[in-house]
Write a protein that holds these residues in place. Structure first.
Motif, PDB file in Angstrom:
ATOM      1  N   ASN A  26       1.047   3.823  -3.234  1.00 21.33           N
ATOM      2  CA  ASN A  26       1.119   5.580  -2.667  1.00 21.33           C
ATOM      3  C   ASN A  26       2.053   6.063  -2.814  1.00 21.33           C
ATOM      4  O   ASN A  26       1.602   7.297  -3.816  1.00 21.33           O
ATOM      5  CB  ASN A  26       0.468   5.702  -1.339  1.00 21.33           C
ATOM      6  CG  ASN A  26      -0.723   5.122  -0.865  1.00 21.33           C
ATOM      7  OD1 ASN A  26      -1.458   5.184  -1.836  1.00 21.33           O
ATOM      8  ND2 ASN A  26      -1.183   4.350   0.210  1.00 21.33           N
ATOM      9  N   SER A  54       1.094  -1.055   0.048  1.00 25.28           N
ATOM     10  CA  SER A  54       0.185   0.465   0.070  1.00 25.28           C
ATOM     11  C   SER A  54       1.087   1.319  -0.028  1.00 25.28           C
ATOM     12  O   SER A  54       0.383   2.351  -0.522  1.00 25.28           O
ATOM     13  CB  SER A  54      -0.811   0.115   1.101  1.00 25.28           C
ATOM     14  OG  SER A  54      -1.679  -0.954   1.019  1.00 25.28           O
ATOM     15  N   ASP A  61      -2.072  -7.939  -3.174  1.00 24.23           N
ATOM     16  CA  ASP A  61      -0.975  -7.764  -2.789  1.00 24.23           C
ATOM     17  C   ASP A  61      -0.045  -8.740  -2.623  1.00 24.23           C
ATOM     18  O   ASP A  61       0.428  -8.524  -1.646  1.00 24.23           O
ATOM     19  CB  ASP A  61      -0.841  -6.457  -2.630  1.00 24.23           C
ATOM     20  CG  ASP A  61      -1.249  -5.346  -3.468  1.00 24.23           C
ATOM     21  OD1 ASP A  61      -1.919  -5.236  -4.175  1.00 24.23           O
ATOM     22  OD2 ASP A  61      -2.012  -4.488  -2.186  1.00 24.23           O
TER      23      ASP A  61
END
Length: 791
Positions: free
Chosen positions: A466, A462, A604
């Motif tokens: 980002n 994550s 993921d």
């Protein structure tokens, strides 16, 4: 279509012996009758009523011996006990004489109501009316249709005692019956006659040309009935078997069973038919019986030492008919035969259904009466066996397709290992929906299975995603700011100043870090305020080069800068593909060790769950040795994944790492298929704890350190039973021997998780991959076997 079968026979009929008397007179005068001829003539002269129409049967009884003698011209005395022959009034089933065989088998009392003829509607009245019209046509229209184009008359009678069908071919001889016209018959055009023949069953049309009031039938008919039950039943069974669901619908199956009973003339015979589907570990039979399931179990173990020894097995293996005429005297009874005896069965006939050398089903006939079924009975069935085989093959294919479609509708794709259970449930559901369209799939539960869970997750995915999004947006804003300043050099517009201010504000905000709304805000700004300016000024020659440069930096599909995000997604996809392929290959080998349920989920990274146990199969036993096999297989698979990803990192556009984790659950649990979510979940409150732990352990921290349990280059094994440490220490010893791990084993205590306390973990570091001496990696399954030999 005519409705004559609802009406009475329309023509007038009269019983008369005149033609029979004249027949004898002619034979006597020609000298064909010996010396007593004069006495016959004298008797005839003294009984003139025999030449007249007879409406009082007392006349027949008065002269019965003499009339019976005269009737030998129509029915030879030698056929009295064998042939089914009767003398009846014209088209009226009222016998004036019948052979002993006829009287023993045929009851004419309600013949016309009970008999079913081979004409539309099945009513004998229709057949009689047509026959009468054809006799008139043949006599008065110079047509020979009855003799040149005969169609056999077939009638079916139900035995009043057994309820079985008997089928007869009826031959009508009208030699002693004459057609008496009341008016001169009119000639009928040949084209009309041809049309009538084409409309043979339209009796109302026929009666327009042969009016009943214009003719009377006088004399008698000779009716000969030939038993064709066997031929007709065999033919009818073949026809019934052409129906799509002939063997699976209760009505059609009962109809075929009734015809088999009629074929043998035995009302207490019972029929069963089954096809076996070894691939789905399922026996489909109608009616359902446990012995087919028993047979299926023996077929899967034909090479083993524990065979049932039943006649079913013998018939299946030897592919031949087997008859046991008296089960009570059969010396080699297995539990199957004992169960049959308990059910009242004394006599059995088994016939395997073979297609292209493969036995695909079995036909069974049983009877409570010893000796009813014998090798001759088997010979009768041989005529229809190909049709039974074809029907079973069709049912097998169509049922499989239908059930798979039903499973797909109810459950989506099903793992091959447990497919047999879903197929079984699908068959049950399909049968229920024939009578209840709201029936639902039965619950599917597998008890006492061991779960194995593992995951290989991209480290900080994550955060990495980002960061990639943040940097792409920042670059896009820099490009937009540069473009706006170029526009300002050539023109002075307040909107350009305002847009440049917003670019700088968004850039500053992104610099503080990416929050949930930033991405959509910046994308909306670029697409709604910046990009319209490109279209507005793209025709300005001085600005075209700057606009083209800006556009060249954008992704052609998304319309924004997507360089780092694309690199992240490509790298993530490569990692997931590598992990997935590694798991698939490893599972292919593990399925050979012991069939099991396996599923993986891609996020993921990749999570995989494996369930293994005896209940997942029908014919194998899972034990502690198998469980050790799978735990070592799982550990070796994770090592293989770690080394492959390490080798892959050099080719990735974004430098990503993975972390790996194994959850060891020491106790078996139950899993239930949830039809609403199309997946398996653990069943029961106690086993729910396993699911809770599985969903949370990837976020676990080592107690009193603040360090995450999962780390790149290492594999964490989470457990809660101390005995697991000893088991995995043996596996680690093997890994060291093969240079698959380095360093010491970390023994860790984990911080409490919501709903899960007291968890411990082992953590090892994976050694970097070294090329094999021969350039080939060893088989994973071979590695497991080698390890277990050494442990």
């Amino acid at each position: 279509m005519s409705n004559i079968h609802h009406r009475a026979f329309p023509f007038n009929t009269v019983l008369s012996l005149r033609l029979l008397v004249e027949y004898w007179e002619e034979r006597i005068r020609s000298g064909e009758v010996p010396a007593f001829a004069a006495q016959l003539l004298a008797y005839i002269d003294q009984a003139p009523e025999l030449r007249q129409p007879i409406d009082d049967y007392s006349t027949l009884e008065k002269h019965r011996p003499f009339i019976n003698f005269l009737l030998t011209a129509a029915i030879p005395l030698a056929s009295n006990s064998t042939d089914l022959v009767a003398i009846i009034e014209p088209f009226n089933f009222k016998a004036i004489y019948g052979t002993a065989a006829f009287n023993a088998h045929i009851d004419l009392t309600d013949f016309e109501e009970q008999a079913v003829a081979n004409v539309p509607g099945g009513r004998v009245t229709l057949g009689k009316t047509l026959r009468a019209c054809l006799m008139i046509l043949e006599k008065y229209q110079d047509s020979r249709i009855l003799s040149s184009n005969p169609k056999p008359v077939i009638v079916t009678l139900k035995d009043k005692v057994t309820g079985l069908d008997r089928v007869y071919k009826v031959e009508l001889n009208h030699e002693f019956c004459e057609v008496i016209p009341h008016t001169a018959p009119k000639a009928i055009d040949k084209n009309i006659i041809k049309f009538l023949i084409e409309k043979i069953y339209d009796v109302d049309l026929w009666l327009q040309y042969f009016r009943p009031e214009d003719y009377t039938f006088q004399g008698f008919l000779i009716t000969r009935m030939i038993d064709v039950t066997e031929q007709e039943m065999l033919s009818s069974i073949k026809y019934d078997l052409l129906e799509r669901e002939a063997l699976m619908q209760p009505e059609s199956f009962s109809r075929i069973e009734h015809k088999v009973q009629s074929l043998f003339g035995m009302a207490d015979i019972r029929m069963s038919i089954a096809y076996l589907d070894p691939s789905n570990r399922l026996a489909i039979s109608y009616p359902a019986t446990e012995r087919w399931e028993t047979l299926l179990g023996t077929i899967s173990d034909l090479q083993g030492a524990h065979l049932s020894g039943s006649v079913y097995e013998r018939s299946w293996i030897e592919r031949r008919n087997i008859t046991v005429e008296n089960l009570q005297e059969y010396p080699f009874r297995s539990p199957i035969e004992e169960n049959l005896l308990a059910d009242g069965v004394r006599n059995i006939l088994l016939t395997p259904l073979v297609d292209e050398g493969e036995t695909i089903g079995m036909l069974e006939l049983v009877s409570p009466v010893p000796g009813q079924l014998n090798p001759v009975s088997a010979h009768k069935m041989e005529h229809v066996l190909p049709m039974f085989t074809t029907a079973v093959k069709r049912v097998k294919e169509e049922l499989s397709t239908e059930v798979r479609a039903l499973i797909q509708e109810e459950c989506t794709a099903i793992h091959a290992t447990v497919q047999w259970r879903f197929f079984e449930a699908g068959v049950n559901l399909m049968n229920k929906r024939r009578t209840n369209d709201k029936a639902v799939l039965e619950e599917i539960v597998f008890k006492d299975v061991y779960p194995l869970f593992g995951m290989a997750d991209v480290r900080n995915s994550s955060i990495e995603r980002n960061v990639a999004i943040q940097r792409d947006l920042q670059e896009n804003l820099v490009l937009a700011g540069t473009l706006l300043r170029t526009f300002q050099e050539h023109m002075s517009l307040p909107l350009l100043d305002a847009a440049l201010v917003k670019v700088e504000e968004h850039f500053v905000r992104l610099g503080r870090g990416l929050v949930s709304s930033d991405e959509s805000d910046v994308l909306d700004f670029l697409k709604q305020e910046i990009h319209p300016l490109l279209h507005r000024f793209e025709h300005e020659a001085a600005l075209q080069q700057a606009i083209e440069h800006y556009r060249s930096q954008l992704d052609p599909f998304f319309g924004v800068v997507y360089t780092r995000r694309q690199a992240f997604e490509d790298s993530l996809q490569q990692i997931n593909h590598t992990i997935g392929a590694c798991l698939d290959d490893a599972d292919d080998e593990a399925q050979k060790m012991f069939p099991h349920y396996f599923e993986k989920y891609r996020t993921d990274g990749v999570e995989f769950t494996l369930y293994v146990g005896s209940s997942l199969l029908k014919d194998r036993t899972f034990d502690a040795y198998n469980l050790q096999n799978f735990r070592l297989w799982q550990l070796l698979t994770m090592v293989d994944i770690a080394r492959k990803i390490t080798s892959l990192k050099a080719t990735l556009k974004a430098q990503l790492d993975i972390t790996q984790l194994i959850l060891v659950h020491d106790q078996p649990l139950s899993i239930r298929f949830r039809a609403d979510e199309h997946q398996f979940d653990v069943d029961g409150a106690y086993d729910i704890r396993y699911e809770i732990v599985k969903k949370r352990i990837d976020k676990a921290f080592i107690k009193n350190t603040g360090e995450r349990l999962t780390q790149p280059g290492k594999i964490a094994i989470v457990y809660n039973q101390v005995k697991i440490e000893d088991e995995y220490e043996r596996y680690f010893h093997y890994l060291r021997a093969r240079n698959l791990m380095v360093g010491v084993v970390e023994m860790l205590e984990l911080e409490a998780l919501p709903g899960a306390t007291g968890l411990r973990a082992l953590r090892i570091a994976v050694a970097p991959e070294e090329p094999a001496a021969n350039g080939e990696a060893p088989s994973l399954a071979a590695g497991v076997e080698e390890a277990l030999r050494l442990l």
